[in-house]
Design an enzyme around this catalytic site. Structure first.
Site, PDB file in Angstrom:
ATOM      1  N   SER A  27      39.920  57.902  -2.073  1.00  0.00           N
ATOM      2  CA  SER A  27      40.561  57.293  -0.896  1.00  0.00           C
ATOM      3  C   SER A  27      41.308  56.018  -1.282  1.00  0.00           C
ATOM      4  CB  SER A  27      39.502  56.930   0.148  1.00  0.00           C
ATOM      5  OG  SER A  27      38.912  58.086   0.669  1.00  0.00           O
ATOM      6  N   ARG A  31      45.495  55.111  -1.407  1.00  0.00           N
ATOM      7  CA  ARG A  31      46.010  53.961  -0.652  1.00  0.00           C
ATOM      8  C   ARG A  31      46.660  52.930  -1.563  1.00  0.00           C
ATOM      9  NH1 ARG A  31      42.230  56.454   2.172  1.00  0.00           N
ATOM     10  NH2 ARG A  31      42.024  56.160   4.433  1.00  0.00           N
ATOM     11  N   GLY A  99      44.827  66.309   1.330  1.00  0.00           N
ATOM     12  CA  GLY A  99      44.878  66.017   2.767  1.00  0.00           C
ATOM     13  C   GLY A  99      45.160  64.549   3.033  1.00  0.00           C
ATOM     14  N   GLN A 174      42.124  59.121   8.157  1.00  0.00           N
ATOM     15  CA  GLN A 174      43.484  59.599   7.865  1.00  0.00           C
ATOM     16  C   GLN A 174      44.394  59.357   9.059  1.00  0.00           C
ATOM     17  OE1 GLN A 174      42.856  63.660   6.564  1.00  0.00           O
ATOM     18  NE2 GLN A 174      42.050  63.007   4.584  1.00  0.00           N
ATOM     19  N   ASP A 325      32.060  63.507   4.016  1.00  0.00           N
ATOM     20  CA  ASP A 325      32.334  64.357   2.845  1.00  0.00           C
ATOM     21  C   ASP A 325      31.056  64.758   2.110  1.00  0.00           C
ATOM     22  OD1 ASP A 325      35.044  64.260   3.311  1.00  0.00           O
ATOM     23  OD2 ASP A 325      35.386  62.549   2.003  1.00  0.00           O
ATOM     24  N   ARG A 405      34.189  70.159  -3.096  1.00  0.00           N
ATOM     25  CA  ARG A 405      32.839  69.632  -2.831  1.00  0.00           C
ATOM     26  C   ARG A 405      31.819  70.764  -2.666  1.00  0.00           C
ATOM     27  NH1 ARG A 405      34.126  64.338  -2.760  1.00  0.00           N
ATOM     28  NH2 ARG A 405      36.016  63.778  -1.634  1.00  0.00           N
TER      29      ARG A 405
HETATM   30  C1  S3P Z   1      39.635  60.332   3.917  1.00  0.00           C
HETATM   31  C2  S3P Z   1      39.163  60.495   5.188  1.00  0.00           C
HETATM   32  C3  S3P Z   1      38.270  61.588   5.580  1.00  0.00           C
HETATM   33  C4  S3P Z   1      37.651  62.286   4.381  1.00  0.00           C
HETATM   34  C5  S3P Z   1      38.650  62.534   3.307  1.00  0.00           C
HETATM   35  C6  S3P Z   1      39.257  61.243   2.820  1.00  0.00           C
HETATM   36  C7  S3P Z   1      40.546  59.206   3.629  1.00  0.00           C
HETATM   37  O1  S3P Z   1      39.004  62.532   6.341  1.00  0.00           O
HETATM   38  O2  S3P Z   1      37.071  63.504   4.786  1.00  0.00           O
HETATM   39  O3  S3P Z   1      38.047  63.182   2.200  1.00  0.00           O
HETATM   40  O4  S3P Z   1      40.726  58.856   2.460  1.00  0.00           O
HETATM   41  O5  S3P Z   1      41.103  58.652   4.586  1.00  0.00           O
HETATM   42  P1  S3P Z   1      39.233  62.317   7.926  1.00  0.00           P
HETATM   43  O6  S3P Z   1      40.057  61.130   8.078  1.00  0.00           O
HETATM   44  O7  S3P Z   1      39.936  63.562   8.356  1.00  0.00           O
HETATM   45  O8  S3P Z   1      37.872  62.204   8.496  1.00  0.00           O
END
Ligand code: S3P
Length: 455
Positions: A27, A31, A99, A174, A325, A405
């Site tokens: 994460s 960022r 994602g 997210q 997660d 995972r």
């Molecule tokens: C993440 C937020 C989470 C998490 C993903 C990473 C992030 O998703 O499941 O692995 O880095 O912002 P959601 O924002 O959909 O909960």
């Protein structure tokens, strides 16, 4: 390790020992690339995760006209282009399996006067994008997809998105991050209210770059974060902590195997990420937190984990965002506990890289573990008896649906199974935890490639 194989076998072991150096936080790595790209000046990022997901974000940012140099193994330098300096990409931005990458970059492009199309792999192309495009539309951003809310999505940003106050139906970092990033260039205050606080790495990193972020947690647990548009981000070097979501596999492996003791240094300890540690301790897990400190605006600590007798518990529903997660690997800990473990409020797991509730239920049942599932809950009946015996049946194949995972969770279950467990669809482990197999094997695991003709 043969990197071409998409199947791995995992066998029972006699314990895990040593000091495990876990990969950088995914994460925070995403960022750090995204925010430094619009900063004034050069940001040096150390400890960045070198995974395929982060590489997809890095490639997309380069395609937006940002210069990034790889200095050493895990050190990169990003030459920021300022708040309005991104260029229109010549080709669709392919975010692969990422994602977080795709959703945060949609927010980034929304605040620039450019057009970009986002695409991804099969799994990413089946994940919901309306949760991002809907609020971006409210900010006056032109968004189009094929009418299904899925990738490919085309976004025409504007140099000054409309400020909004968005109430999100789900606690999602997210969604929150995409809106805050788009709001950086708006004329006014952009706010996001979520039902519970999700991971706050974006808010922390914005502060690290000199941006004021107003935050508030309300009595009902809901959380609001706001930014005033028209700000400038000042480049500032970043040290990426090691990923608690990757450490989770070593923590659970250390707890459920006998004769284990593992030390995991410099793991990210943000309160919104450590719900699993709280839960495992409540289950009787022997986990010691040492040397708590702050690194670049993020809390970190060294974690010492030892073999433990676990017992099933009811996990509070409001803890879900802080361990979202970690449910796949928690299922493995629960299968090795006495009594049952109830996980509520986990409907979001059905929208991850795969439907994690469905696959974990399927694989656990193959291993002889009883599981009840509903749309938003799971109950795992532990196999451990009071005398300390347990029976995880191996001798089966489970297809992870290329969910990293899930794949790592079933490989971990193999450490305590009567016969080997073969996991198919393991290539995506590299999206979050490159070196997982080598690291586990170095500390005592027996994970090996499977040649198809031997099956
Ligand atoms: C993440 C937020 C989470 C998490 C993903 C990473 C992030 O998703 O499941 O692995 O880095 O912002 P959601 O924002 O959909 O909960």
């Amino acid at each position: 390790m043969n990197n071409n194989t998409d199947s791995l076998s995992s066998e029972a072991i006699s314990g895990l020992q040593g000091t495990g150096i876990v990969a950088g936080d995914k994460s925070i790595s995403h960022r750090s690339l995204i925010l430094s790209s619009i900063a004034e000046g050069t940001t040096r990022i150390s400890g960045m995760l070198k995974s395929s997901d982060v590489q997809s974000t890095l490639n997309a940012i380069c395609a937006l006209g940002v210069r990034i140099s790889i200095l050493e193994d895990d050190i990169v330098e990003v030459i920021g282009v300022g708040m309005h300096g991104l260029q229109e990409p010549l080709k669709p931005l392919d975010l692969g399996n990422a994602g977080t990458g795709v959703r945060l970059l949609m927010g980034l492009v929304a605040g620039q006067k450019i057009n970009a199309t986002f695409i991804g792999d099969e799994s990413l192309s089946s994940r919901p994008m309306r949760r991002i495009t809907e609020p971006l539309s409210q900010m006056g951003i032109q968004v189009s997809d094929n009418g299904d809310g899925l990738l490919p999505v085309n976004i025409t940003g504007r140099s000054s998105p409309l400020p909004i106050s968005y109430i999100s139906p789900v606690a999602s970092a997210q969604i929150k991050s995409a809106i805050l990033i788009a709001g950086l260039n708006s004329r006014g205050v952009t706010s996001i209210i979520e039902p519970a606080k999700s991971r706050d790495h974006t808010e922390r990193m914005l502060k690290h770059f000199g941006v004021e972020v107003d935050t508030q947690t309300n009595l009902d647990g809901s959380y609001r974060a706001s930014v005033r548009g028209g700000v400038t981000l000042q480049a500032n070097d970043i040290i990426v902590p090691r990923d608690p979501s990757s450490a989770a596999f070593l923590i659970v492996a250390g707890l459920i195997t006998e004769n284990s003791q593992l030390l995991l240094p410099m793991i990210g300890m943000s309160p919104e990420r450590i719900g699993l540690i709280t839960t495992l301790r409540e289950m009787g897990g022997r986990i010691k937190i040492r040397n708590e400190r702050e690194v670049g605006g993020e809390q970190v600590a060294d974690i010492l984990v030892s073999s433990s007798q676990l017992k099933g518990i009811v996990i509070p529903a409001d803890r879900a965002p802080s361990m979202i997660d970690e449910y796949p690997i928690l299922c493995i800990a629960a299968a090795m506990a006495t009594g049952s473990t109830l996980m509520a409020n986990i409907g979001e797991l059905r929208h991850k890289e795969a439907d994690r509730i469905a696959i974990m239920t399927k694989g656990l049942r193959l291993a002889g573990v009883n599981v009840d599932e509903t749309e938003t809950t799971m109950r795992v009946y532990g196999t451990k008896t009071v005398t300390g015996n347990s029976c995880i049946k191996g001798g089966f194949n489970i297809y992870s649906e290329h969910d990293h995972r899930v794949a790592m969770s079933f490989l971990t279950l193999g450490f305590v199974s009567t016969d080997r467990i073969i996991v198919d669809g393991v290539s995506t482990i590299d999206t979050s935890f490159p070196g997982f197999v080598e690291l586990m094997n170095k500390h005592g695991a027996r994970i090996s490639p499977v040649n198809n003709h031997w099956r």
